[in-house]
Write an enzyme that holds these catalytic residues in place. Sequence first.
Site, short mmCIF file in Angstrom:
data_model
loop_
_atom_site.label_atom_id
_atom_site.label_comp_id
_atom_site.label_asym_id
_atom_site.label_seq_id
_atom_site.Cartn_x
_atom_site.Cartn_y
_atom_site.Cartn_z
N ASP A 12 0.85 -1.20 0.00
CA ASP A 12 0.00 0.00 0.00
C ASP A 12 0.88 1.25 0.00
O ASP A 12 2.10 1.15 0.09
CB ASP A 12 -0.96 -0.01 1.21
CG ASP A 12 -0.25 -0.27 2.53
OD1 ASP A 12 1.00 -0.22 2.57
OD2 ASP A 12 -0.94 -0.53 3.53
N ASN B 194 -6.76 -0.19 14.25
CA ASN B 194 -8.20 -0.18 14.00
C ASN B 194 -8.65 -1.47 13.29
O ASN B 194 -9.76 -1.54 12.78
CB ASN B 194 -8.59 1.04 13.15
CG ASN B 194 -7.93 1.03 11.79
OD1 ASN B 194 -7.12 0.14 11.49
ND2 ASN B 194 -8.25 1.99 10.95
N HIS C 69 -7.38 -2.69 10.55
CA HIS C 69 -7.24 -2.69 9.09
C HIS C 69 -6.14 -3.65 8.63
O HIS C 69 -5.30 -4.09 9.40
CB HIS C 69 -7.04 -1.27 8.53
CG HIS C 69 -5.70 -0.66 8.76
ND1 HIS C 69 -5.44 0.67 8.51
CD2 HIS C 69 -4.51 -1.17 9.19
CE1 HIS C 69 -4.18 0.94 8.76
NE2 HIS C 69 -3.59 -0.16 9.18
N GLU D 58 -9.70 -0.16 5.11
CA GLU D 58 -10.13 0.47 6.35
C GLU D 58 -11.49 -0.05 6.81
O GLU D 58 -12.34 -0.42 5.99
CB GLU D 58 -10.24 1.99 6.12
CG GLU D 58 -8.92 2.64 5.73
CD GLU D 58 -7.95 2.76 6.89
OE1 GLU D 58 -7.59 1.72 7.49
OE2 GLU D 58 -7.53 3.88 7.20
P1 PGA Z 1 2.47 -0.78 12.55
O1 PGA Z 1 1.29 -0.53 11.56
O2 PGA Z 1 3.17 -2.01 12.12
O3 PGA Z 1 3.33 0.44 12.45
O4 PGA Z 1 1.87 -0.93 13.92
C1 PGA Z 1 0.43 -1.55 11.21
C2 PGA Z 1 -0.73 -0.99 10.45
O5 PGA Z 1 -1.21 0.11 10.76
O6 PGA Z 1 -1.19 -1.67 9.52
#
Ligand code: PGA
Length: 244
Positions: A70, A138, A140, A145
């Site tokens: 992404d 969250n 995701h 999302e």
């Molecule tokens: P992080 O992010 O590995 O920095 O915790 C994960 C995400 O938000 O998909």
Amino acid sequence: MDAMAFHRCADYQALSEKASECLIRAITQNPQATICLATGGTPLLTYSMFVSKVKQRNIDISQITFVKLDEWLNIPLNADGTCETFLQTHIIQPLNIAPERFISFRSQNVDDKECQRVIELITQNGGIDLCVLGLGKNGHLGLNEPGDSLEPACHITMLDEHTRQHAMIKDSEQPVERGITLGLREIMAAREILFLVAGEWKQSAFSKLLEKKVSCQTPSSFLWMHQNVHCLYDSTRFTQELEN
Ligand code: PGA
């Protein structure tokens, strides 16, 4: 029997060690593998261990293709905090990956054609063999999302409030409001998924996932429908008992 296999890891170091070995196994079993990579704090140590192992063991990775899962939109690709800069810094440059072996979303002036371009490149490479994912606070996956519904395929998305506070972009000069991401369709089509769960403030997202109910409010819950997921979790953070 569940297709999601949980692996309790003693700590973040142990998780990263195990995950890096999974990556090594994937590229040695299939020297032409296509590997999709998430970015963020979770896989950081995994990637550093992976790079060290590739170098120490002198593994030929010239035929491996990497895919960026992404990207944030409307910030220059080479800015601090982009997924591009992250992967260039931690994987692509240290391993000297040829540009044609890195499938990567652009971040500016893109529309749906960018999704098409990336999907076609992945298809030409025979699809994703291994997809490395992290869990968002969250719930995701990539930038799929939470919401009342999900876009099935690769798409441009408005970022959820939580995601706008992600450490990678929260200090960005311009507020980042949109992103581009492989969709659940492309993620679920991966032959194998390595799902890494580590980091702060994720207990509630992980608990939701463990309810084993598939919900658009928790996009990671779609992984219950995949046939080959290895979920590695840092047991110092997650006290839920999951014995395998
Ligand atoms: P992080 O992010 O590995 O920095 O915790 C994960 C995400 O938000 O998909």
